[in-house]
Write a protein that holds these residues in place. Structure first.
Motif, PDB file in Angstrom:
ATOM      1  N   SER A  41       0.847  -1.169   0.074  1.00 22.04           N
ATOM      2  CA  SER A  41       0.069  -0.091   0.149  1.00 22.04           C
ATOM      3  C   SER A  41       0.702   1.447  -0.027  1.00 22.04           C
ATOM      4  CB  SER A  41      -0.763  -0.126   0.989  1.00 22.04           C
ATOM      5  OG  SER A  41      -1.669  -1.005   1.142  1.00 22.04           O
ATOM      6  N   GLN A  85      -7.097   0.904  -0.542  1.00 24.32           N
ATOM      7  CA  GLN A  85      -7.327  -0.497   0.084  1.00 24.32           C
ATOM      8  C   GLN A  85      -8.473   0.032   1.152  1.00 24.32           C
ATOM      9  OE1 GLN A  85      -3.947  -2.071   2.207  1.00 24.32           O
ATOM     10  NE2 GLN A  85      -5.237  -3.864   3.170  1.00 24.32           N
ATOM     11  N   ASP A 170      -5.527  -1.815  -4.899  1.00 28.50           N
ATOM     12  CA  ASP A 170      -5.039  -2.077  -3.784  1.00 28.50           C
ATOM     13  C   ASP A 170      -6.070  -2.909  -3.145  1.00 28.50           C
ATOM     14  OD1 ASP A 170      -3.552  -2.483  -1.490  1.00 28.50           O
ATOM     15  OD2 ASP A 170      -3.299  -0.537  -1.046  1.00 28.50           O
ATOM     16  N   GLU A 171      -6.130  -4.183  -3.022  1.00 31.05           N
ATOM     17  CA  GLU A 171      -6.870  -5.246  -2.415  1.00 31.05           C
ATOM     18  C   GLU A 171      -8.340  -4.824  -2.775  1.00 31.05           C
ATOM     19  OE1 GLU A 171      -6.059  -6.667   1.491  1.00 31.05           O
ATOM     20  OE2 GLU A 171      -3.683  -6.174   1.237  1.00 31.05           O
TER      21      GLU A 171
HETATM   22 MG   LIG Z   1      -1.892  -2.692   2.278  1.00 37.87          MG
END
Ligand SMILES: [Mg+2]
Ligand SMILES: Nc1ncnc2c1ncn2[C@@H]1O[C@H](COP(=O)(O)OP(=O)(O)OP(=O)(O)O)[C@@H](O)[C@H]1O
Lengths: 251, 444
Positions: A41, A85, A170-171
């Protein structure tokens, strides 16, 4: 399109990125995997222009320009998009107003006139359909009181609205149920062209079954310690990170 | 203290005797109260964070019945709303610029002209504003004029009533007082808009008192807009009595001024009343803006809500005091209070003081107060979508106070407040739309 050369970054004197090298070409999908806290991240944030991180070394060239010199809003207009995220709540600002403001800026940057109201409504409707964003969310403030999955869908919706050259996800898969995962992955795939590229940060093979990467990287302790094809992801799914960690720690 | 006593004597000596429209016996009572009251000072609890010296340190003359050019009256009017317009200049009623009686049956105009009416005699001073509040007592004893509005039973006033207040020193430091009395009889409904504007560079002090009587099941919306200039201070006291089933909404926007002190005192004297008190303040220089809200739940089953939000820029300072008193037999009271502030600089300051005194057990009372900077995470998020910093801040702050502005049901007025707030958010002076500086020499 994107070239990261020996990128180093720290926060509060603690080095998080310890020399990252990565090149992404148009049309490619890169996956970044790696244990919690390894700096995935952080890398995404640094690319988006988060100023709490201090870049201490290296270079990032995006479409021939020095990315690190640009403000976050300029990076966005140049074509970088970060799907967070943890998407942030923007109290009181409706999705429509928010996207209106963003899209206007992007169009002005491209030398286009802002869309008129009817055109904008048509456009937003089309993009919503792409990720099957619930109509109920439309009038609500950005991410305010959204469920985890709704927030993630909203990120991909925004990506669809802004049509970036480079999307960093991000995720985006975490928190999505199985159906939503398919919808979101489908949306991302539909947005894919030969000219654009994406970096997909994930912990799970599952997402990569839908969004098939060209290259898979493993980030550990602030460095890319392994790079391979899409089979690397399934390997990791079976073996975990132990071996990679050991190898890296022993170097 | 001697200094304060001298100051008090000086203020009283400024005034003409026997020009108050109040009945003799009441006037004597008010003056007795005033004699007992001291000017607020550093130890006065209700004024703890507000220093009145910036008001008191001037020698004033009493506001004259000045005439101002019509164009300014028009600038600050909302022609689109076809409102009844009542104009006060230095607290004196302007026959010339006021035009009203669009809805039949309503009695309105200056208190001077209505002092013989039964409702004036019955209600003037009936909110007890002159007890325990120096400025309200001073006003009640000496204000010579103001606005009188009487809405009879069952009358729904379609057009808003706009009270336009000008203070105009005409090259002299001026004090102005108006005492307004608004009576809503049973089942009546009205929207009243009061706006304050200054027209001079000289230091001015406007000491306003408004009494509002909300009879059974009446519904009053009371909007206040304060847009006086940097050299204009105002103490604005509003006292409201609410009877069974009445609804009262006050919505205050303070955008400029030097020292601004707004007090709203609500006395819930009946059951099933609703009181909604909202306000925004947005000082951006060295202003001091103080909102003091006090609600007294004397009877059961009433609902009150306080919501005040501020954006404080530069070296400005604000105070919010929210008092909720719930009497022992005011069961089933539902009282909520919230004060939120955004500080835009290190030199800006916000004081927030909730004061709850609850003596009943079956009640719902909530309060919350937050003061902080603009949300950096949200700003970054917006920037990553291509929105520049200033625009992002504007969106966030517009949203922050926007929900209070949205409560304004008079559209042209709501648009006006929105327009000015947006201008300020962009760092532009709202100047000529809030207050102007008349140059008498140029006007001639
Ligand atoms: Mg992360
Ligand atoms: N704002 C911050 N202040 C201090 N440390 C931080 C901050 N942000 C990140 N870090 C630290 O940097 C390291 C990398 O964090 P990062 O969020 O980049 O990891 P990640 O690889 O994305 O992990 P995850 O898989 O859990 O999302 C962690 O040790 C984290 O504690």
């Amino acid at each position: 399109m994107l070239k990261i050369i020996d990128l180093k970054a720290e926060i509060n004197g603690k080095e998080i990125l310890k020399g990252i090298n990565l090149e992404v070409k148009p049309g490619e999908v890169h996956a970044i995997m790696g244990p919690n806290g390894s700096g995935k991240s952080t890398l995404a944030s640094v690319l988006a222009g988060r100023d709490i991180f201090n870049v201490t070394g290296g270079k990032v060239i995006f479409k021939g320009k020095n990315l690190l010199e640009m403000e976050p809003e300029e990076r966005s207009r140049e074509g970088i998009f970060l799907a967070f995220q943890y998407p942030v709540e923007i109290p009181g600002v409706s999705i429509t107003n928010f996207m209106r403001a963003a899209l206007d800026e992007h169009r002005i940057h491209k030398g286009l006139k802002p869309m008129d109201a009817a055109e904008f409504l048509r456009y937003i409707k089309e993009k919503k359909a792409l990720v099957e964003l619930d109509a109920k969310l439309e009038g609500r403030a950005v991410n305010e009181g959204f469920s985890g999955g709704e927030k993630k869908k909203n990120e991909v919706f925004q990506m669809a609205m802004l049509e970036p050259d480079l999307a960093i996800l991000d995720e985006t898969d975490s928190g999505l149920d199985i159906d939503a995962l398919k919808i979101v992955a489908n949306g991302v795939n539909k947005l894919k062209t030969k000219e654009n590229a994406s970096i997909v940060i994930t912990h799970y093979q599952r997402l990569l079954d839908y969004i098939v990467p060209d290259v898979v990287h493993v980030l550990y302790n602030g460095k890319i310690v392994k790079t391979g094809g899409k089979e690397l992801a399934s390997e990791l799914e079976n073996t975990g990170y132990d071996e990679i960690k050991n190898d890296a720690d022993n170097q | 203290m001697t200094n304060l006593n001298e100051k008090k004597a000086e203020l009283i000596n400024l005034q003409r005797n026997n020009s108050s429209p109040t009945k003799k016996d009441l006037l004597i009572e008010i003056q007795n109260e005033l004699n007992k009251l001291s000017l607020p000072h550093s130890k006065t609890e209700e004024w703890r964070n507000t220093n009145v010296n910036s008001i008191l340190n001037h020698k004033y003359i009493l506001g004259k019945k000045e005439s101002v050019p019509l164009k300014y009256v028009n600038t600050f009017s909302f022609n689109e709303i076809n409102a009844d317009r009542l104009v006060l200049i230095n607290g004196h009623f302007s026959d010339e610029y006021s035009h009203f009686n669009k809805t039949s049956g309503i009695q309105m105009g200056s208190i001077k002209k209505n002092q013989k009416s039964n409702s004036f005699k019955k209600y003037y001073g009936s909110t007890n504003l002159y007890k325990s509040n120096f400025f309200a007592a001073y006003n009640s004893a000496y204000a010579e004029d103001g606005i009188f509005i009487h809405i009879p039973e069952n009358v729904i006033v379609e057009h808003p009533i706009h009270i336009v207040n000008f203070i105009y020193g005409n090259n002299q430091k001026t004090i102005s007082q108006a005492h307004n009395l608004i009576i809503a009889e049973k089942n009546s409904h009205a929207k009243i808009l009061t706006t304050y504007h200054s027209l001079s560079e000289d230091f001015t002090f406007n000491n306003v008192a408004t009494e509002i009587i909300c009879s059974e099941n009446s519904d009053i919306e009371f909007y206040v807009f304060e847009g006086e200039g940097d050299t204009a201070s105002i103490v604005n006291n509003t006292y409201v009595n609410q009877l069974n089933g009445s609804k009262f909404l006050s919505n205050t926007s303070t955008l400029c001024g030097s020292l601004v002190r707004n007090e709203i005192h609500i006395d819930l004297l009946g059951e099933y009343c609703e009181s909604d008190l909202q306000g925004i303040y947005f000082p951006d220089k060295e202003q001091h803006i103080d909102n003091y809200v006090s609600i007294k739940h004397s009877k059961p089953n009433c609902k009150s809500n306080q919501l005040y939000k501020g954006i404080i820029d530069n070296k400005a300072e604000t105070v919010f005091t929210g008092k909720v008193f719930v009497a022992p037999d005011a069961q089933k009271t539902d009282a909520a209070q919230s004060n939120r502030n955004i500080l835009l600089t290190d030199n800006s300051k916000a004081h927030s003081r909730p004061q709850l005194e609850i003596y009943a057990d079956d009640v719902r009372c909530s309060h919350g107060s937050t003061t902080g900077q603009i949300d950096k995470e949200a700003l970054f998020y917006m920037k990553t979508r291509g929105i520049p910093e200033l625009k992002a801040k504007t969106l966030l702050m517009t949203a922050f106070i926007g929900d209070i502005i949205e409560h304004i049901t008079v559209k042209p007025y709501r648009d006006y407040v929105n327009y000015l707030v947006n201008k300020k958010l962009k760092g532009q002076e709202p100047e000529s739309l809030c207050h102007v500086k008349i140059c008498p020499a140029c006007e001639k």
